[in-house]
Scaffold this active site. Structure first.
Site, PDB file in Angstrom:
ATOM      1  N   LYS A  34       0.829  -1.208   0.000  1.00  0.00           N
ATOM      2  CA  LYS A  34       0.000   0.000   0.000  1.00  0.00           C
ATOM      3  C   LYS A  34       0.864   1.259   0.000  1.00  0.00           C
ATOM      4  O   LYS A  34       0.647   2.194   0.765  1.00  0.00           O
ATOM      5  CB  LYS A  34      -0.941  -0.003   1.207  1.00  0.00           C
ATOM      6  CG  LYS A  34      -1.954  -1.138   1.150  1.00  0.00           C
ATOM      7  CD  LYS A  34      -2.956  -1.053   2.294  1.00  0.00           C
ATOM      8  CE  LYS A  34      -4.012  -2.155   2.156  1.00  0.00           C
ATOM      9  NZ  LYS A  34      -5.046  -2.056   3.208  1.00  0.00           N
ATOM     10  N   CYS A  35       1.813   1.274  -0.888  1.00  0.00           N
ATOM     11  CA  CYS A  35       2.782   2.358  -0.969  1.00  0.00           C
ATOM     12  C   CYS A  35       2.728   2.986  -2.362  1.00  0.00           C
ATOM     13  O   CYS A  35       2.344   2.325  -3.333  1.00  0.00           O
ATOM     14  CB  CYS A  35       4.184   1.796  -0.704  1.00  0.00           C
ATOM     15  SG  CYS A  35       5.538   2.965  -0.900  1.00  0.00           S
ATOM     16  N   GLY A  36       3.108   4.246  -2.453  1.00  0.00           N
ATOM     17  CA  GLY A  36       3.166   4.884  -3.754  1.00  0.00           C
ATOM     18  C   GLY A  36       4.146   4.214  -4.697  1.00  0.00           C
ATOM     19  O   GLY A  36       4.046   4.371  -5.919  1.00  0.00           O
TER      20      GLY A  36
END
Length: 228
Positions: A34-36
């Protein structure tokens, strides 16, 4: 000492010795769902598909140390990676990658390499740097892992050849990987241009807010992608 002196537990719960990768070129990377930077899974998988028959492996180590961006259990992580990015390279059990609680392999990797800063030309480079200065200044100290998708390339002798920060896209590691793979039995190695052609070309449209771009609160990524 080399990486072959360490053991790690796979995402399926099996403890293995990294000695089994002896003689291969490796990429060791800490990951998050759930990271850019999560879309880098795609580029990593493309590298793996191209080079896996040329004595090359990628070892992914999920970690929840960076703003809670890997909250899931092993099954959830594996399903996410498989369904969304077709990941087929080896994933390991979720664990810490920085600080006193870091897994031994990451203590070794960061002891033997230096942090030379982020690529500020990357769409998220300056925002990542500014966000860390404001919210996690301790992360910028020393040579520790700074954020998700820090990548280490290991040569055939088990020594660290290169370190790349999250702001280096997987495809941009191709040339250095090829240099190390050339040592393998004269096998035909794909060119950098072939790798770049195989990776989905997407433009990243980011917002103005660093939390929107870097997903600092651990909520789902909200990048908007558009094909060229």
């Amino acid at each position: 000492m080399s990486i072959y002196d360490f053991k790690a537990t796979t995402i399926d719960g099996e403890e293995i010795s990294l000695n089994q990768y002896k003689g291969k070129v490796l990429v060791i990377v800490n990951t998050a769902s759930k990271c850019g930077f999560t879309p880098q899974y795609e580029g990593l998988e493309k590298l793996y598909e191209r080079y896996k028959d040329k004595d090359f492996e990628i070892l992914g180590f999920p970690s929840n140390q960076f703003a809670g961006q890997e909250p899931g259990e092993s099954t959830e992580i594996q399903n996410f990676c498989t369904i969304n990015y077709g990941v087929s390279f080896q994933l390991f059990e979720k664990g810490d990658v920085r600080g006193e609680t870091a897994q031994p392999i990451f203590k070794y990797l960061t002891k033997e390499t230096t942090f030379d800063g982020f690529d500020l030309n990357h769409p998220n480079g300056k925002k990542l740097n500014d966000m860390l200065k404001e919210k996690f200044p301790q992360f910028l100290e020393g040579n520790s892992v700074k954020w998700n998708f820090t990548k280490f390339i290991i040569g055939r002798e088990g020594n660290i050849a290169y370190r790349y920060e999250p702001t280096t896209e997987p495809v941009d590691m191709s040339a250095d990987i090829e240099k190390l793979l050339v040592e393998s039995k004269g096998k035909n190695i794909p060119t950098v241009d072939q790798i770049k052609d195989s990776v989905s070309t997407k433009k990243i449209y980011t917002g103005e807010n660093d939390e929107e771009v870097l997903n600092c609160e651990g909520s789902p990524c909200n990048f908007v992608y558009k094909d060229k």
